[in-house]
Design a protein around this motif. Sequence first.
Motif, PDB file in Angstrom:
ATOM      1  N   GLY A  80       0.770  -1.224   0.000  1.00  0.00           N
ATOM      2  CA  GLY A  80       0.000   0.000   0.000  1.00  0.00           C
ATOM      3  C   GLY A  80       0.807   1.283   0.000  1.00  0.00           C
ATOM      4  O   GLY A  80       0.310   2.318   0.414  1.00  0.00           O
ATOM      5  N   ALA A  81       2.056   1.255  -0.474  1.00  0.00           N
ATOM      6  CA  ALA A  81       2.836   2.490  -0.556  1.00  0.00           C
ATOM      7  C   ALA A  81       2.184   3.410  -1.589  1.00  0.00           C
ATOM      8  O   ALA A  81       1.576   2.956  -2.547  1.00  0.00           O
ATOM      9  CB  ALA A  81       4.275   2.190  -0.967  1.00  0.00           C
ATOM     10  N   TYR A  82       2.291   4.712  -1.368  1.00  0.00           N
ATOM     11  CA  TYR A  82       1.692   5.661  -2.297  1.00  0.00           C
ATOM     12  C   TYR A  82       2.406   5.619  -3.641  1.00  0.00           C
ATOM     13  O   TYR A  82       3.615   5.432  -3.702  1.00  0.00           O
ATOM     14  CB  TYR A  82       1.748   7.079  -1.732  1.00  0.00           C
ATOM     15  CG  TYR A  82       0.831   7.272  -0.553  1.00  0.00           C
ATOM     16  CD1 TYR A  82      -0.543   7.314  -0.739  1.00  0.00           C
ATOM     17  CD2 TYR A  82       1.340   7.407   0.729  1.00  0.00           C
ATOM     18  CE1 TYR A  82      -1.385   7.486   0.332  1.00  0.00           C
ATOM     19  CE2 TYR A  82       0.492   7.566   1.812  1.00  0.00           C
ATOM     20  CZ  TYR A  82      -0.873   7.607   1.614  1.00  0.00           C
ATOM     21  OH  TYR A  82      -1.710   7.763   2.666  1.00  0.00           O
ATOM     22  N   PRO A  83       1.674   5.853  -4.740  1.00  0.00           N
ATOM     23  CA  PRO A  83       2.305   5.881  -6.064  1.00  0.00           C
ATOM     24  C   PRO A  83       3.138   7.146  -6.240  1.00  0.00           C
ATOM     25  O   PRO A  83       3.051   8.080  -5.441  1.00  0.00           O
ATOM     26  CB  PRO A  83       1.106   5.880  -7.017  1.00  0.00           C
ATOM     27  CG  PRO A  83      -0.024   6.439  -6.219  1.00  0.00           C
ATOM     28  CD  PRO A  83       0.220   6.031  -4.793  1.00  0.00           C
ATOM     29  N   ASP A  84       3.930   7.180  -7.308  1.00  0.00           N
ATOM     30  CA  ASP A  84       4.729   8.363  -7.619  1.00  0.00           C
ATOM     31  C   ASP A  84       3.812   9.556  -7.873  1.00  0.00           C
ATOM     32  O   ASP A  84       2.717   9.410  -8.417  1.00  0.00           O
ATOM     33  CB  ASP A  84       5.587   8.122  -8.864  1.00  0.00           C
ATOM     34  CG  ASP A  84       6.629   7.050  -8.636  1.00  0.00           C
ATOM     35  OD1 ASP A  84       7.074   6.898  -7.494  1.00  0.00           O
ATOM     36  OD2 ASP A  84       6.999   6.380  -9.622  1.00  0.00           O
ATOM     37  N   ALA A  85       4.275  10.747  -7.489  1.00  0.00           N
ATOM     38  CA  ALA A  85       3.477  11.963  -7.675  1.00  0.00           C
ATOM     39  C   ALA A  85       3.342  12.303  -9.155  1.00  0.00           C
ATOM     40  O   ALA A  85       4.261  12.101  -9.937  1.00  0.00           O
ATOM     41  CB  ALA A  85       4.136  13.126  -6.942  1.00  0.00           C
ATOM     42  N   ARG A  86       2.197  12.829  -9.534  1.00  0.00           N
ATOM     43  CA  ARG A  86       1.956  13.305 -10.891  1.00  0.00           C
ATOM     44  C   ARG A  86       2.510  14.725 -10.975  1.00  0.00           C
ATOM     45  O   ARG A  86       2.249  15.546 -10.105  1.00  0.00           O
ATOM     46  CB  ARG A  86       0.462  13.279 -11.180  1.00  0.00           C
ATOM     47  CG  ARG A  86       0.115  13.597 -12.608  1.00  0.00           C
ATOM     48  CD  ARG A  86      -1.363  13.401 -12.886  1.00  0.00           C
ATOM     49  NE  ARG A  86      -1.700  11.995 -12.671  1.00  0.00           N
ATOM     50  CZ  ARG A  86      -2.831  11.578 -12.125  1.00  0.00           C
ATOM     51  NH1 ARG A  86      -3.746  12.425 -11.736  1.00  0.00           N
ATOM     52  NH2 ARG A  86      -3.066  10.294 -11.965  1.00  0.00           N
ATOM     53  N   THR A  87       3.267  15.016 -12.051  1.00  0.00           N
ATOM     54  CA  THR A  87       3.928  16.308 -12.190  1.00  0.00           C
ATOM     55  C   THR A  87       3.636  16.897 -13.566  1.00  0.00           C
ATOM     56  O   THR A  87       3.718  16.188 -14.567  1.00  0.00           O
ATOM     57  CB  THR A  87       5.457  16.152 -12.030  1.00  0.00           C
ATOM     58  OG1 THR A  87       5.724  15.503 -10.790  1.00  0.00           O
ATOM     59  CG2 THR A  87       6.152  17.489 -12.051  1.00  0.00           C
ATOM     60  N   TYR A  88       3.336  18.195 -13.601  1.00  0.00           N
ATOM     61  CA  TYR A  88       3.143  18.913 -14.861  1.00  0.00           C
ATOM     62  C   TYR A  88       4.129  20.062 -14.903  1.00  0.00           C
ATOM     63  O   TYR A  88       4.347  20.753 -13.900  1.00  0.00           O
ATOM     64  CB  TYR A  88       1.724  19.495 -14.955  1.00  0.00           C
ATOM     65  CG  TYR A  88       0.637  18.453 -14.879  1.00  0.00           C
ATOM     66  CD1 TYR A  88       0.299  17.697 -15.991  1.00  0.00           C
ATOM     67  CD2 TYR A  88      -0.046  18.225 -13.694  1.00  0.00           C
ATOM     68  CE1 TYR A  88      -0.699  16.748 -15.922  1.00  0.00           C
ATOM     69  CE2 TYR A  88      -1.045  17.272 -13.618  1.00  0.00           C
ATOM     70  CZ  TYR A  88      -1.369  16.535 -14.728  1.00  0.00           C
ATOM     71  OH  TYR A  88      -2.343  15.586 -14.660  1.00  0.00           O
ATOM     72  N   ILE A  89       4.742  20.286 -16.067  1.00  0.00           N
ATOM     73  CA  ILE A  89       5.708  21.378 -16.247  1.00  0.00           C
ATOM     74  C   ILE A  89       5.381  22.111 -17.545  1.00  0.00           C
ATOM     75  O   ILE A  89       5.144  21.488 -18.570  1.00  0.00           O
ATOM     76  CB  ILE A  89       7.156  20.837 -16.315  1.00  0.00           C
ATOM     77  CG1 ILE A  89       7.525  20.117 -15.036  1.00  0.00           C
ATOM     78  CG2 ILE A  89       8.140  21.968 -16.608  1.00  0.00           C
ATOM     79  CD1 ILE A  89       8.817  19.357 -15.102  1.00  0.00           C
ATOM     80  N   VAL A  90       5.350  23.422 -17.475  1.00  0.00           N
ATOM     81  CA  VAL A  90       5.159  24.267 -18.652  1.00  0.00           C
ATOM     82  C   VAL A  90       6.360  25.178 -18.721  1.00  0.00           C
ATOM     83  O   VAL A  90       6.773  25.750 -17.709  1.00  0.00           O
ATOM     84  CB  VAL A  90       3.860  25.106 -18.550  1.00  0.00           C
ATOM     85  CG1 VAL A  90       3.721  26.029 -19.748  1.00  0.00           C
ATOM     86  CG2 VAL A  90       2.652  24.209 -18.400  1.00  0.00           C
ATOM     87  N   GLY A  91       6.978  25.309 -19.899  1.00  0.00           N
ATOM     88  CA  GLY A  91       8.171  26.139 -19.983  1.00  0.00           C
ATOM     89  C   GLY A  91       8.415  26.712 -21.356  1.00  0.00           C
ATOM     90  O   GLY A  91       7.735  26.382 -22.321  1.00  0.00           O
ATOM     91  N   ILE A  92       9.407  27.610 -21.383  1.00  0.00           N
ATOM     92  CA  ILE A  92       9.834  28.215 -22.636  1.00  0.00           C
ATOM     93  C   ILE A  92      11.353  28.335 -22.616  1.00  0.00           C
ATOM     94  O   ILE A  92      11.936  28.710 -21.599  1.00  0.00           O
ATOM     95  CB  ILE A  92       9.160  29.592 -22.858  1.00  0.00           C
ATOM     96  CG1 ILE A  92       9.544  30.155 -24.228  1.00  0.00           C
ATOM     97  CG2 ILE A  92       9.492  30.562 -21.758  1.00  0.00           C
ATOM     98  CD1 ILE A  92       8.690  31.344 -24.643  1.00  0.00           C
ATOM     99  N   ASN A  93      11.985  27.965 -23.707  1.00  0.00           N
ATOM    100  CA  ASN A  93      13.428  28.139 -23.884  1.00  0.00           C
ATOM    101  C   ASN A  93      13.616  29.273 -24.893  1.00  0.00           C
ATOM    102  O   ASN A  93      13.033  29.236 -25.981  1.00  0.00           O
ATOM    103  CB  ASN A  93      14.085  26.884 -24.431  1.00  0.00           C
ATOM    104  CG  ASN A  93      13.966  25.703 -23.483  1.00  0.00           C
ATOM    105  OD1 ASN A  93      13.840  25.886 -22.288  1.00  0.00           O
ATOM    106  ND2 ASN A  93      13.995  24.501 -24.034  1.00  0.00           N
ATOM    107  N   ILE A  94      14.438  30.252 -24.539  1.00  0.00           N
ATOM    108  CA  ILE A  94      14.650  31.421 -25.409  1.00  0.00           C
ATOM    109  C   ILE A  94      16.140  31.583 -25.670  1.00  0.00           C
ATOM    110  O   ILE A  94      16.952  31.487 -24.755  1.00  0.00           O
ATOM    111  CB  ILE A  94      14.096  32.699 -24.765  1.00  0.00           C
ATOM    112  CG1 ILE A  94      12.591  32.555 -24.563  1.00  0.00           C
ATOM    113  CG2 ILE A  94      14.405  33.908 -25.628  1.00  0.00           C
ATOM    114  CD1 ILE A  94      11.958  33.707 -23.829  1.00  0.00           C
ATOM    115  N   GLY A  95      16.505  31.810 -26.940  1.00  0.00           N
ATOM    116  CA  GLY A  95      17.890  32.094 -27.327  1.00  0.00           C
ATOM    117  C   GLY A  95      18.009  33.461 -27.959  1.00  0.00           C
ATOM    118  O   GLY A  95      17.175  33.837 -28.778  1.00  0.00           O
ATOM    119  N   PHE A  96      19.011  34.237 -27.544  1.00  0.00           N
ATOM    120  CA  PHE A  96      19.196  35.595 -28.078  1.00  0.00           C
ATOM    121  C   PHE A  96      20.333  35.640 -29.069  1.00  0.00           C
ATOM    122  O   PHE A  96      21.251  34.932 -29.047  1.00  0.00           O
ATOM    123  CB  PHE A  96      19.492  36.591 -26.944  1.00  0.00           C
ATOM    124  CG  PHE A  96      18.340  36.737 -25.997  1.00  0.00           C
ATOM    125  CD1 PHE A  96      17.286  37.585 -26.315  1.00  0.00           C
ATOM    126  CD2 PHE A  96      18.292  36.035 -24.807  1.00  0.00           C
ATOM    127  CE1 PHE A  96      16.219  37.722 -25.436  1.00  0.00           C
ATOM    128  CE2 PHE A  96      17.234  36.167 -23.940  1.00  0.00           C
ATOM    129  CZ  PHE A  96      16.186  37.017 -24.233  1.00  0.00           C
TER     130      PHE A  96
END
Length: 96
Positions: A80-96
Amino acid sequence: GQTPRIDGTTGGLYDSRWLYDGTYARVKNVTIGFTMPHNFIKGITNARIYVSGENLFYITNKDYGGYSPESLNTDGGDYGAYPDARTYIVGINIGF
Protein backbone atom coordinates in the motif's frame (compact mmCIF):
# COMPACT_ATOMS: atom_id res chain seq x y z
CA GLY A 1 -15.61 -18.79 2.53
CA GLN A 2 -13.65 -21.62 3.99
CA THR A 3 -9.95 -22.08 3.27
CA PRO A 4 -8.74 -25.69 3.16
CA ARG A 5 -5.90 -26.31 5.60
CA ILE A 6 -3.96 -29.12 7.16
CA ASP A 7 -3.51 -28.62 10.93
CA GLY A 8 -3.22 -25.01 12.02
CA THR A 9 -4.16 -21.84 10.22
CA THR A 10 -3.03 -20.56 6.87
CA GLY A 11 -2.48 -17.05 8.20
CA GLY A 12 -3.66 -15.74 4.83
CA LEU A 13 -0.08 -15.46 3.54
CA TYR A 14 -0.31 -18.16 0.88
CA ASP A 15 -4.02 -17.92 0.21
CA SER A 16 -4.97 -17.24 -3.44
CA ARG A 17 -7.90 -15.03 -2.44
CA TRP A 18 -5.34 -12.26 -1.74
CA LEU A 19 -3.86 -12.41 -5.25
CA TYR A 20 -4.61 -9.66 -7.80
CA ASP A 21 -3.73 -9.36 -11.46
CA GLY A 22 -0.91 -6.78 -11.46
CA THR A 23 -0.76 -6.38 -15.25
CA TYR A 24 -0.64 -2.72 -16.25
CA ALA A 25 0.26 -0.19 -18.95
CA ARG A 26 1.66 3.16 -17.88
CA VAL A 27 2.38 6.57 -19.41
CA LYS A 28 5.50 7.60 -17.49
CA ASN A 29 6.70 10.74 -19.30
CA VAL A 30 5.33 12.84 -22.18
CA THR A 31 6.70 16.11 -23.58
CA ILE A 32 5.04 18.15 -26.31
CA GLY A 33 6.84 21.18 -27.71
CA PHE A 34 6.68 23.76 -30.46
CA THR A 35 9.69 25.59 -31.88
CA MET A 36 8.84 29.12 -33.02
CA PRO A 37 10.02 30.27 -36.45
CA HIS A 38 13.50 31.91 -36.58
CA ASN A 39 13.33 35.61 -35.49
CA PHE A 40 9.60 35.31 -34.71
CA ILE A 41 10.15 38.14 -32.23
CA LYS A 42 12.86 40.68 -33.09
CA GLY A 43 16.07 39.98 -31.15
CA ILE A 44 15.16 36.39 -30.27
CA THR A 45 16.96 33.92 -32.52
CA ASN A 46 15.05 30.87 -31.34
CA ALA A 47 12.24 30.02 -28.93
CA ARG A 48 10.60 26.78 -27.90
CA ILE A 49 7.45 26.36 -25.83
CA TYR A 50 6.79 23.01 -24.18
CA VAL A 51 4.47 21.12 -21.82
CA SER A 52 5.67 18.04 -19.99
CA GLY A 53 3.98 15.54 -17.71
CA GLU A 54 5.29 12.69 -15.56
CA ASN A 55 3.37 9.76 -14.08
CA LEU A 56 0.26 10.79 -15.99
CA PHE A 57 -1.77 7.60 -15.69
CA TYR A 58 -1.75 3.84 -15.76
CA ILE A 59 -4.31 1.32 -16.93
CA THR A 60 -4.75 -1.80 -14.85
CA ASN A 61 -7.23 -4.60 -14.27
CA LYS A 62 -10.37 -3.25 -12.58
CA ASP A 63 -9.99 -5.83 -9.80
CA TYR A 64 -6.57 -4.54 -8.71
CA GLY A 65 -7.02 -3.21 -5.19
CA GLY A 66 -3.81 -1.25 -4.59
CA TYR A 67 -2.86 2.37 -5.23
CA SER A 68 -0.39 1.50 -7.98
CA PRO A 69 1.05 -1.72 -9.38
CA GLU A 70 4.51 -0.10 -8.98
CA SER A 71 4.03 0.63 -5.28
CA LEU A 72 6.33 -0.90 -2.66
CA ASN A 73 6.41 -4.53 -3.65
CA THR A 74 8.43 -6.97 -1.58
CA ASP A 75 8.23 -10.72 -2.15
CA GLY A 76 5.20 -10.24 -4.41
CA GLY A 77 3.15 -8.31 -1.84
CA ASP A 78 1.64 -4.86 -2.29
CA TYR A 79 2.00 -3.06 1.03
CA GLY A 80 0.00 0.00 0.00
CA ALA A 81 2.84 2.49 -0.56
CA TYR A 82 1.69 5.66 -2.30
CA PRO A 83 2.30 5.88 -6.06
CA ASP A 84 4.73 8.36 -7.62
CA ALA A 85 3.48 11.96 -7.68
CA ARG A 86 1.96 13.31 -10.89
CA THR A 87 3.93 16.31 -12.19
CA TYR A 88 3.14 18.91 -14.86
CA ILE A 89 5.71 21.38 -16.25
CA VAL A 90 5.16 24.27 -18.65
CA GLY A 91 8.17 26.14 -19.98
CA ILE A 92 9.83 28.21 -22.64
CA ASN A 93 13.43 28.14 -23.88
CA ILE A 94 14.65 31.42 -25.41
CA GLY A 95 17.89 32.09 -27.33
CA PHE A 96 19.20 35.59 -28.08
